[in-house]
Scaffold this motif. Structure first.
Motif, PDB file in Angstrom:
ATOM      1  N   PRO A   1       0.434  -1.136   0.000  1.00  0.00           N
ATOM      2  CA  PRO A   1      -0.177  -0.174   0.045  1.00  0.00           C
ATOM      3  C   PRO A   1       0.779   1.387  -0.262  1.00  0.00           C
ATOM      4  CG  PRO A   1      -0.348  -1.279   2.169  1.00  0.00           C
ATOM      5  CD  PRO A   1       1.058  -2.240   0.966  1.00  0.00           C
TER       6      PRO A   1
ATOM      7  N   GLN B   1       2.200   1.259  -3.355  1.00  0.00           N
ATOM      8  CA  GLN B   1       1.046   1.938  -4.415  1.00  0.00           C
ATOM      9  C   GLN B   1       0.626   3.304  -4.132  1.00  0.00           C
ATOM     10  OE1 GLN B   1      -2.013   0.361  -6.173  1.00  0.00           O
ATOM     11  NE2 GLN B   1       0.093  -0.844  -6.745  1.00  0.00           N
ATOM     12  N   HIS B   2       0.329   4.070  -2.475  1.00  0.00           N
ATOM     13  CA  HIS B   2       0.379   4.974  -2.514  1.00  0.00           C
ATOM     14  C   HIS B   2       0.855   5.919  -3.764  1.00  0.00           C
ATOM     15  CE1 HIS B   2      -0.380   9.770  -0.287  1.00  0.00           C
ATOM     16  NE2 HIS B   2       1.116   9.144   0.209  1.00  0.00           N
TER      17      HIS B   2
ATOM     18  N   LYS C   1      -2.074  -9.401   3.203  1.00  0.00           N
ATOM     19  CA  LYS C   1      -3.718  -8.963   2.575  1.00  0.00           C
ATOM     20  C   LYS C   1      -3.829  -9.660   1.665  1.00  0.00           C
ATOM     21  CE  LYS C   1      -4.616  -4.481   0.895  1.00  0.00           C
ATOM     22  NZ  LYS C   1      -4.664  -2.755   0.072  1.00  0.00           N
TER      23      LYS C   1
END
Length: 726
Positions: free
Chosen positions: A146, A149-150, A202
């Motif tokens: 994440p 991805q951010h 995840k």
């Protein structure tokens, strides 16, 4: 409309031959862009391609700039405006990883201030990528983390916001490559990546839940006792594996592919959120020696195209297999980066410039055509740092190679080559499960897999090339689509998916001739008992003992024997034995004939073994070549239409593909029987498409061409001839 129709790009209502040039705007001074564009256009190109490096456009303060206000190298907007002014269509390659001997492959340094972003191997270590021509490779990020991805989404949103008005139908951008050879940085071993704990937590349980639905089903499959999917640990040991370990290992291979596909899909979705939809393409990475790309990244439900890159890596056969696969499996072979020069660690070596002569350039150009490629992005057409041999210098000066590529473009148009086809008569099937197994440290039950894939599947392909018989490579087995082939080759281990076993029976029933090479499957891909093929054919195998003499009615040869064949049907025809036990049989109980060989098929240049292949298989299937060359190392291909034929000749180098040329010249004899490809004419015109300016066509009798004509050719080199009825 965006897509590929009849081997051409369809862009709205216009049609473009799929040939482009790579020019990195950030490595060429702005004052030279116009002259480069002018000379690119004069060379016959209407499409340009460029990378967009993330770490150039976003600085350490995370400020993003595409206007070049402070640094003219960043002026992507003016580059796109100028491309539109010159009438070019544009391919953008925004990464995130762009390769190209650019620091960190284009990834910004600030990413790795966050230790959580690193991809990890099975031991928890981060993955540092190797330097490329002296340029730091940087670290491999965890694609679906994440935090990564951010940062990625923030950058890509700014990128799409900047370029959306230049994307078709508003502007010249029609195609976008997302990432570059997405393959965990070529780390193919299953223990190499990605064990990032946050990503595992995840995505791994959900992946397993989707596959098994019930944890009890997974436990039976893995022979484990997990309470919930979240408790399942990924495999970390890949040596000394037993057959009971393989179901979990294979799921890990599937999960790795799932991560890559999810990553590419997430990039596509950013574009779609802005209601722009260029043609996306994914560049597939092929490891040398493999029939199939390392990962199957063509998502069937998504409108995306696949291509591959052609650089000096592996042998000539490796180059060929890429084109054969893309043509056979996807119907269109696109070289997303097609070598036009070579990487230069010394960054400007005059020796390297001089060692990339016209013959080597022609070799690559015609090698691609010969093996099914219908489109190239010439990489690099305009010189940059860490590159030598580009046709244009980075100030627009014409250099060596420019005229060769210009002549190649003219030849494509003159012969209308993209409208001509070569009909392959043989199909070679690749098996992804076997390719996975090859990545492991020789599991106890399957130590023959390396030989089955390299010596048999790869060796069979080499023999077809020596015999001048065209073939395709496919991964998907669909009996209806395979009807067009006279013969289908399939490697066979002791396990094979049930659907594939059933498809082989269906192919035989429909009259398709099949070669099975290896051992009769006992299990499906989940290693549950499945002997559908054995039961229908009434054949079984036992394990063999390695290298032995194989005897047949015309002689003998040495081969690696995978096993012995046991037939319970008296009508099975025995073709060859080893120690008086059958190792080759023919089964003709269906419309199609099955040839089953339990020894390695590739001749390795052994004349006796090659003769066995010709006499007992190819002739039986009505396969013979209408081409001949006195030098068997010369590769040949014919592309035909009703009134014209293009003959391509490739003189490959020995061994590995060359970055530098070592030229020699020989006299050869070439034969081509035009009648066997449907061209009936007493006399023909034969034009050398790479001949000197003003050189006319040679008028010869078709019978003379059938008997043989002399040619002089260099090694490496490539030649193309247009043959038309007189």
């Amino acid at each position: 409309m965006l897509g590929v129709t009849d081997n051409k790009f369809t862009i709205g209502k216009e049609v473009y031959y799929p040939f482009a040039v790579e020019m990195h705007y950030f490595r060429v001074e702005k004052k030279y862009w116009s002259i480069c564009f002018e000379r690119i256009r004069k060379a016959g190109f209407r499409i340009i391609s460029t990378c967009v490096p993330w770490n150039l456009h976003q600085d350490r303060n995370k400020d993003i700039d595409f206007s070049g206000y402070m640094d003219p190298r960043k002026d992507l907007v003016v580059f796109l405006e100028l491309a539109r002014e010159f009438g070019f269509k544009v391919i953008l390659r925004p990464g995130p990883r762009i390769g190209g001997q650019w620091p960190n492959g284009g990834l910004p340094h600030f990413l790795f201030n966050d230790l959580k972003i690193f991809a990890r191997d099975a031991k928890g270590q981060e993955l540092k990528l190797p330097a490329d021509s002296g340029v730091e490779g940087g670290y491999l990020p965890s694609y679906m983390h994440p935090h990564f991805q951010h940062f990625l989404r923030n950058y890509f949103k700014a990128f799409v916001e900047t370029t959306k008005n230049y994307i078709h139908p508003r502007g010249p951008i029609f195609m976008v490559e997302l990432d570059f050879e997405t393959s965990f940085g070529h780390n193919l071993h299953p223990g190499s990546a990605d064990y990032n704990p946050d990503v595992i937590a995840k995505y791994y349980p959900g992946f397993l839940a989707t596959r098994y639905d019930d944890i009890k089903k997974l436990n039976r499959h893995y022979r484990e006792d997990n309470a919930v999917f979240e408790a399942v640990e990924p495999p970390r040991n890949f040596s000394d594996l037993d057959i009971k370990d393989l179901p979990k290992i294979f799921d890990w291979f599937r999960f790795r592919e799932f991560l890559l596909d999810a990553y590419l899909a997430s990039l596509e979705d950013i574009f779609k959120s802005y209601t722009v939809a260029p043609l996306f393409f994914r560049s597939l990475y092929f490891h040398p020696g493999d029939l199939l790309p390392a990962f199957n990244l063509k998502a069937s439900e998504r409108e995306s195209m696949v291509g591959t890159n052609v650089f000096p890596e592996g042998t000539y056969l490796d180059l060929a297999q890429k084109g054969k696969y893309l043509k056979g499996e996807h119907g269109f072979a696109w070289a997303a980066s097609f070598i036009s020069g070579l990487s230069d660690a010394e960054n400007g070596s005059k020796v390297l410039e001089d060692k990339y002569p016209d013959g080597l350039r022609r070799f690559y150009l015609i090698a691609g055509v010969t093996n099914g490629f219908k489109g190239y992005n010439h990489y690099m057409f305009v010189k940059r740092d860490h590159w030598a041999g580009a046709p244009l210098a980075n100030d627009g000066t014409i250099t060596s190679g420019y005229e060769v590529i210009k002549k190649f473009n003219a030849a494509i148009l003159d012969a209308k080559l993209n409208e001509l086809e070569s009909a392959a008569s043989v199909c070679v099937i690749g098996n992804r499960h076997y390719q996975w197994l090859r990545q492991l440290e020789r599991p106890k039950q399957f130590d023959y897999i390396q030989s089955l894939l390299v010596d048999s599947s790869g060796g069979f392909c080499r023999d077809l090339k020596r015999l001048k018989i065209d073939y395709d490579i496919r991964e998907t087995i669909n009996p209806e689509e395979l009807k067009k082939y006279s013969l289908v080759f399939i490697p066979s281990a002791e396990f094979m998916p049930e659907a594939m076993q059933d498809a082989i029976i269906e192919m035989l029933k429909q009259g398709i001739n099949v070669i099975l090479c290896g051992l009769m499957p006992k299990f499906d891909e989940n290693f549950k008992e499945c002997q559908n093929l054995s039961r229908h054919l009434r054949l079984k195998t036992t394990l063999g003992s390695g290298i032995d003499f194989v005897q047949h009615k015309s002689g003998q040869f040495s081969a690696y024997v995978y096993g012995n064949i046991l037939a319970t049907d008296p009508k099975v025809k025995k073709l060859a034995t080893a120690n008086k036990k059958a190792v080759a049989v023919a089964v003709s109980k269906y419309k199609g004939t099955l040839f089953f060989f339990s020894f390695d098929m590739g001749s390795g240049g052994d004349h006796n073994k090659m003769a066995f292949l010709e006499d007992h298989i190819l002739t039986e299937c009505g396969l013979s070549s209408y081409m001949y060359c006195s030098d068997p190392s010369i590769d040949m291909a014919v592309f035909k239409a009703e009134k014209r034929v293009v003959l391509a000749l490739v003189a490959p180098p020995a061994g590995e593909l060359p970055a530098l040329a070592d030229l020699s010249t020989r006299d050869i004899i070439v034969r081509l029987d035009l009648r066997k490809i449907g061209m009936v004419s007493a006399k023909v015109k034969m034009k050398d498409l790479f001949g000197e300016e003003g050189e006319g066509s040679l008028k010869i009798a078709a019978d003379t061409l059938r008997k043989g004509i002399p040619l002089r050719i260099s090694y490496p080199d490539g030649r193309m001839f247009l043959i038309e009825k007189q």
